[in-house]
Motif scaffolding. Structure first.
Motif, PDB file in Angstrom:
ATOM      1  N   LYS A  13       1.033  -1.075  -0.007  1.00  0.00           N
ATOM      2  CA  LYS A  13      -0.010   0.071  -0.032  1.00  0.00           C
ATOM      3  C   LYS A  13       0.898   1.273  -0.079  1.00  0.00           C
ATOM      4  CE  LYS A  13      -4.071  -1.517   0.103  1.00  0.00           C
ATOM      5  NZ  LYS A  13      -5.212  -1.199  -1.157  1.00  0.00           N
ATOM      6  N   ALA A  14       1.970   1.252   0.429  1.00  0.00           N
ATOM      7  CA  ALA A  14       2.852   2.427   0.533  1.00  0.00           C
ATOM      8  C   ALA A  14       3.716   2.414  -0.598  1.00  0.00           C
ATOM      9  CB  ALA A  14       3.815   2.309   2.026  1.00  0.00           C
ATOM     10  N   ASP A  28       7.619  -0.727   8.809  1.00  0.00           N
ATOM     11  CA  ASP A  28       7.208   0.619   9.343  1.00  0.00           C
ATOM     12  C   ASP A  28       8.475   1.582   9.101  1.00  0.00           C
ATOM     13  OD1 ASP A  28       4.794  -0.292  10.104  1.00  0.00           O
ATOM     14  OD2 ASP A  28       5.187  -0.411  12.323  1.00  0.00           O
ATOM     15  N   ALA A  29       9.769   1.279   9.318  1.00  0.00           N
ATOM     16  CA  ALA A  29      10.745   1.970   9.043  1.00  0.00           C
ATOM     17  C   ALA A  29      11.117   2.302   7.712  1.00  0.00           C
ATOM     18  CB  ALA A  29      12.300   1.316   9.607  1.00  0.00           C
ATOM     19  N   LEU A  30      10.783   1.326   6.865  1.00  0.00           N
ATOM     20  CA  LEU A  30      10.811   1.552   5.466  1.00  0.00           C
ATOM     21  C   LEU A  30       9.974   2.474   5.001  1.00  0.00           C
ATOM     22  CD1 LEU A  30      11.737  -2.013   4.333  1.00  0.00           C
ATOM     23  CD2 LEU A  30      13.251  -0.064   4.239  1.00  0.00           C
ATOM     24  N   ILE A  31       8.816   2.536   5.502  1.00  0.00           N
ATOM     25  CA  ILE A  31       7.708   3.312   5.082  1.00  0.00           C
ATOM     26  C   ILE A  31       7.881   4.837   5.455  1.00  0.00           C
ATOM     27  CG2 ILE A  31       5.195   3.778   5.343  1.00  0.00           C
ATOM     28  CD1 ILE A  31       4.685   0.980   5.393  1.00  0.00           C
ATOM     29  N   LEU A  65      17.047   4.338   2.178  1.00  0.00           N
ATOM     30  CA  LEU A  65      17.138   3.437   3.148  1.00  0.00           C
ATOM     31  C   LEU A  65      16.502   2.153   2.314  1.00  0.00           C
ATOM     32  CD1 LEU A  65      17.832   2.307   6.070  1.00  0.00           C
ATOM     33  CD2 LEU A  65      15.265   2.717   6.567  1.00  0.00           C
ATOM     34  N   THR A  66      17.514   0.920   2.079  1.00  0.00           N
ATOM     35  CA  THR A  66      17.072  -0.194   1.450  1.00  0.00           C
ATOM     36  C   THR A  66      16.729  -1.376   2.425  1.00  0.00           C
ATOM     37  OG1 THR A  66      19.164  -1.112   1.451  1.00  0.00           O
ATOM     38  CG2 THR A  66      18.907   0.260  -0.317  1.00  0.00           C
TER      39      THR A  66
END
Length: 328
Positions: A68-69, A93-96, A105-106
């Protein structure tokens, strides 16, 4: 009860048992939710997760959030991270959050940070909103011996590329404290420190204290500064007291040597007196021996005694007379 009714009840029970086993093994509702969210995952993949003792919801729900993100992550990556002991939900959550903040940030970096034991979501938040670290009261001494107490507030931002293997907050606080002690210690007097507390911040900030840490230091601000004890005067007093004790010890040593020397001289004088007395005791014996052998006549002996008596009388008269009259 007829046999047909019994057969029908058995069939119904078998069907109920089949559906109970089917829905317990295959999370159909989760599969439907995933399909409705655009996540393509097969029933067999969900069954495989069950067999690998992985809760499908722990993988599928983060996958739905990532899709969704607009993130591109595979189911296998999330399941592998979960099996490695990582927090899949935290990583997603961190990637979003990083994607929304346009941070580089991969998934591999986020997973590595999470497996390293660091809070990757908190790190992303610190990259967006810097954190303020307050140091404890740091005590330093200027060149004039006055103690200076300072509290600093360090504004840091997480460096995502150095989170793995980078030092933590304790190292930053220790380095800032060391920088403040060095800066205050190089000041000529405490007044210059009180007049320009910002000079401490500038000098400490220019030392590159964030090298090798997981943070980037944005600013160092002196929140409070105060004076403490006069360490220089205290050290001088202690040194003077030590010098006094040393001098007293040396004087006592000299006094002891003088007393010992006096005792030694007294012992020598007493020894000499004893020898004189011994020698005087030998005189009558020598005179007697001389008289017996004829080496000394009787008249010579009396003449010698008269001379001794005359000499003694003159000494007594000289002691009684005034020295000025004798000179006159």
């Amino acid at each position: 009860m007829s046999s047909e009714l019994i057969r029908m009840l058995i069939i119904i029970a078998a069907i109920a048992l089949f559906f109970a086993i089917f829905f317990s093994v295959i999370p159909v509702r989760l599969w439907i939710s995933a399909l409705a969210s655009g996540v393509r995952i097969g029933i067999l993949s969900l069954v495989g997760m069950r067999l690998r003792r992985v809760r499908p919801s722990d993988v599928v729900r983060p996958m739905i959030k990532a899709t969704k993100a607009g993130l591109t992550i595979s189911i296998n990556q999330l399941e592998s991270h979960l099996l490695s002991g990582g927090d899949v939900d935290h990583v997603v959550d961190a990637l979003i959050a990083a994607h929304r903040a346009k941070l580089q940030l991969t998934y591999e970096q986020a997973a590595a940070i999470d497996l390293a034991g660091r809070d990757v979501l908190e790190a992303v938040r610190m990259s967006v909103k810097p954190k303020i670290i307050e140091t404890p009261s740091i005590i330093a001494v200027a060149k004039d011996g006055i103690e200076v107490k300072a509290i600093a507030r360090v504004t840091v931002r997480a460096n995502l590329t150095r989170l793995i293997g980078g030092a933590g907050e304790e190292t930053v606080i220790a380095r800032v404290g060391e920088g403040i002690v060095t800066t205050v210690g190089s000041a000529e007097n405490h007044k210059s420190v009180l007049e320009n507390p910002d000079s401490i911040s500038e000098m400490v900030l220019n030392k590159g204290l964030d090298s090798g840490t997981a943070f980037e230091i944005l600013s160092i601000d002196i929140a409070d500064i105060d004076l403490g004890k006069n360490i220089g005067a205290k050290l001088q007093i202690e040194q003077a007291e030590a010098d006094k004790q040393i001098a007293q010890a040396k004087a006592e040593e000299r006094r002891a040597k003088a007393i010992a020397l006096e005792q030694e001289m007294k012992a020598k004088v007493e020894e000499m007196r004893a020898r004189v007395v011994e020698a005087e005791a030998q005189i009558p014996l020598a005179i007697s021996e001389a008289l017996k052998k004829g080496n000394l006549g009787v008249l010579d002996y009396y003449n010698m005694e008269n001379i001794k008596a005359d000499t003694r009388m003159r000494e007594l008269i000289a002691e009684e007379d005034d020295p000025d009259e004798i000179v006159g």
